[in-house]
Design a protein around this motif. Structure first.
Motif, mmCIF file in Angstrom:
data_model
loop_
_atom_site.group_PDB
_atom_site.id
_atom_site.type_symbol
_atom_site.label_atom_id
_atom_site.label_comp_id
_atom_site.label_asym_id
_atom_site.label_seq_id
_atom_site.Cartn_x
_atom_site.Cartn_y
_atom_site.Cartn_z
ATOM 1 N N LYS A 179 4.445 7.648 -1.309
ATOM 2 C CA LYS A 179 3.031 7.752 -1.666
ATOM 3 C C LYS A 179 2.306 6.528 -1.141
ATOM 4 C CE LYS A 179 1.858 7.299 -6.047
ATOM 5 N NZ LYS A 179 1.644 7.608 -7.488
ATOM 6 N N GLY A 180 1.063 6.708 -0.666
ATOM 7 C CA GLY A 180 0.301 5.562 -0.195
ATOM 8 C C GLY A 180 -0.839 5.945 0.726
ATOM 9 N N LYS A 181 -1.492 4.918 1.276
ATOM 10 C CA LYS A 181 -2.699 5.115 2.062
ATOM 11 C C LYS A 181 -2.442 5.655 3.466
ATOM 12 C CE LYS A 181 -5.061 1.340 -0.350
ATOM 13 N NZ LYS A 181 -5.723 0.016 -0.196
ATOM 14 N N ALA A 182 -1.214 5.528 3.957
ATOM 15 C CA ALA A 182 -0.944 5.883 5.349
ATOM 16 C C ALA A 182 -0.607 7.360 5.559
ATOM 17 C CB ALA A 182 0.208 5.026 5.886
ATOM 18 N N GLY A 203 0.792 -1.214 0.000
ATOM 19 C CA GLY A 203 0.000 0.000 0.000
ATOM 20 C C GLY A 203 0.830 1.271 0.000
ATOM 21 N N MET A 204 2.166 1.113 0.081
ATOM 22 C CA MET A 204 3.061 2.266 0.074
ATOM 23 C C MET A 204 4.000 2.179 -1.128
ATOM 24 S SD MET A 204 1.857 3.762 2.680
ATOM 25 C CE MET A 204 2.999 5.163 2.744
ATOM 26 N N GLU A 205 4.464 3.317 -1.596
ATOM 27 C CA GLU A 205 5.358 3.370 -2.753
ATOM 28 C C GLU A 205 6.486 4.356 -2.483
ATOM 29 O OE1 GLU A 205 5.165 4.952 -7.378
ATOM 30 O OE2 GLU A 205 3.323 4.234 -6.411
ATOM 31 N N TYR A 206 7.714 3.934 -2.791
ATOM 32 C CA TYR A 206 8.878 4.805 -2.651
ATOM 33 C C TYR A 206 9.358 5.237 -4.031
ATOM 34 C CZ TYR A 206 9.698 3.435 2.272
ATOM 35 O OH TYR A 206 9.596 3.233 3.623
ATOM 36 N N LYS A 207 9.871 6.460 -4.095
ATOM 37 C CA LYS A 207 10.524 6.943 -5.313
ATOM 38 C C LYS A 207 11.658 7.870 -4.904
ATOM 39 C CE LYS A 207 8.649 10.077 -8.131
ATOM 40 N NZ LYS A 207 7.766 10.687 -9.175
ATOM 41 N N ILE A 208 12.759 7.809 -5.629
ATOM 42 C CA ILE A 208 13.901 8.681 -5.350
ATOM 43 C C ILE A 208 13.980 9.714 -6.467
ATOM 44 C CG2 ILE A 208 16.392 8.793 -4.982
ATOM 45 C CD1 ILE A 208 16.320 5.859 -4.163
ATOM 46 N N ASP A 209 13.971 10.999 -6.098
ATOM 47 C CA ASP A 209 14.015 12.037 -7.132
ATOM 48 C C ASP A 209 15.442 12.287 -7.598
ATOM 49 O OD1 ASP A 209 15.305 13.683 -5.312
ATOM 50 O OD2 ASP A 209 13.690 15.151 -5.150
ATOM 51 N N GLU A 210 15.607 13.251 -8.483
ATOM 52 C CA GLU A 210 16.919 13.509 -9.091
ATOM 53 C C GLU A 210 17.956 13.997 -8.101
ATOM 54 O OE1 GLU A 210 14.333 17.147 -9.394
ATOM 55 O OE2 GLU A 210 14.130 14.984 -9.750
ATOM 56 N N ASN A 211 17.525 14.464 -6.933
ATOM 57 C CA ASN A 211 18.460 14.943 -5.906
ATOM 58 C C ASN A 211 18.737 13.893 -4.829
ATOM 59 O OD1 ASN A 211 18.689 17.612 -7.026
ATOM 60 N ND2 ASN A 211 16.621 18.009 -6.246
ATOM 61 N N GLY A 212 18.162 12.683 -5.004
ATOM 62 C CA GLY A 212 18.382 11.624 -4.027
ATOM 63 C C GLY A 212 17.414 11.649 -2.864
ATOM 64 N N GLU A 213 16.373 12.491 -2.944
ATOM 65 C CA GLU A 213 15.411 12.582 -1.842
ATOM 66 C C GLU A 213 14.352 11.489 -1.969
ATOM 67 O OE1 GLU A 213 12.027 15.626 0.031
ATOM 68 O OE2 GLU A 213 13.415 16.320 -1.532
ATOM 69 N N LEU A 214 13.958 10.919 -0.841
ATOM 70 C CA LEU A 214 12.926 9.887 -0.831
ATOM 71 C C LEU A 214 11.539 10.524 -0.879
ATOM 72 C CD1 LEU A 214 12.036 6.921 -0.517
ATOM 73 C CD2 LEU A 214 12.086 7.286 1.970
ATOM 74 N N LEU A 215 10.740 10.088 -1.843
ATOM 75 C CA LEU A 215 9.347 10.507 -1.953
ATOM 76 C C LEU A 215 8.464 9.300 -1.640
ATOM 77 C CD1 LEU A 215 9.540 12.487 -5.339
ATOM 78 C CD2 LEU A 215 10.151 13.260 -3.028
#
Length: 225
Positions: free
Chosen positions: A183-186, A169-181
């Motif tokens: 997304k999800g229900k929580a 239910g959760m999703e991680y993504k790393i942007d171009e600067n290395g920051e963790l993004l």
């Protein structure tokens, strides 16, 4: 109850399984250790300060028993490190070699331990995993809840301070600067900043401001932006 780690990981999660909760009389280190042994506690979730305090005290105790004991302990730790990538052999060695240390710490009832809330010293993490316990690192924030914990049984992965993979239910993504993004229900529906309520858009990534790297699907926190 005032911290998301304790609220979710302990009270909410284990309430589903009708577990017994042990309330401490005080937070003195000896009280904690005695309570864990007396009530045969199976799970311990705590912030790095706890693990590091117990680790430092354990090293002082071992050193105080003389050079021969200290040398034997160091040799055992080196062997444990060499077998870190071999779960079965490593566990067998640790259970035999460090039994006395475990008996003087948490005893033999503990099945799983988690550290979270901030960065833990690698020496403390390595110590607990080497002596026969299983201490994993996890990740979360007040705004997003607890979103991952390292579930690997390999000490080489646990000791590297990975925080696992995003939970269902959760999703991680790393942007171009290395920051963790994340997304999800929580994730929180709104955030109050400077007294102003700011609703969040459903499905929008939350910027954690934590820098991460991903190795074979396992995430590691590198620091803050």
């Amino acid at each position: 109850l005032y911290h998301v780690f304790g609220l979710i990981a302990v009270y909410i999660w284990f309430a589903f399984f009708s577990r017994t909760f042990v309330q401490l009389n005080d937070m003195a280190p000896q009280t904690i250790l005695n309570t864990i042994r007396r009530h045969r506690v199976t799970h311990i979730f705590a912030v790095p300060l706890f693990w590091e305090t117990v680790y430092d005290q354990a090293l002082r105790t071992i050193r105080a028993r003389g050079e021969k004991t200290w040398s034997r302990f160091r040799r055992g730790m080196r062997i444990a490190e060499k077998t870190a990538g071999l779960p079965l052999i490593g566990r067998m060695f640790s259970r035999l070699a460090f039994r006395e240390i475990r008996e003087n710490l948490f005893g033999e009832s503990v099945r799983f331990m988690i550290t979270g809330g901030s960065e833990i010293r690698r020496g403390a993490l390595t110590f607990f995993n080497a002596i026969g316990y299983r201490l994993a690192d996890g990740y979360g924030m007040t705004e997003i809840g607890i979103t991952s914990v390292e579930l690997s049984a390999k000490r080489s992965i646990l000791n590297a301070r990975f925080v696992g993979k995003p939970m269902k239910g959760m999703e991680y993504k790393i942007d171009e600067n290395g920051e963790l993004l994340v997304k999800g229900k929580a994730i929180a529906k709104y955030i109050i900043e400077d007294g102003v309520k700011k609703p969040r858009v459903d499905g929008e990534y939350f910027r954690t401001k934590d820098l991460v790297e991903c190795v074979d699907g396992h995430y590691k926190i590198l620091g803050r932006r």
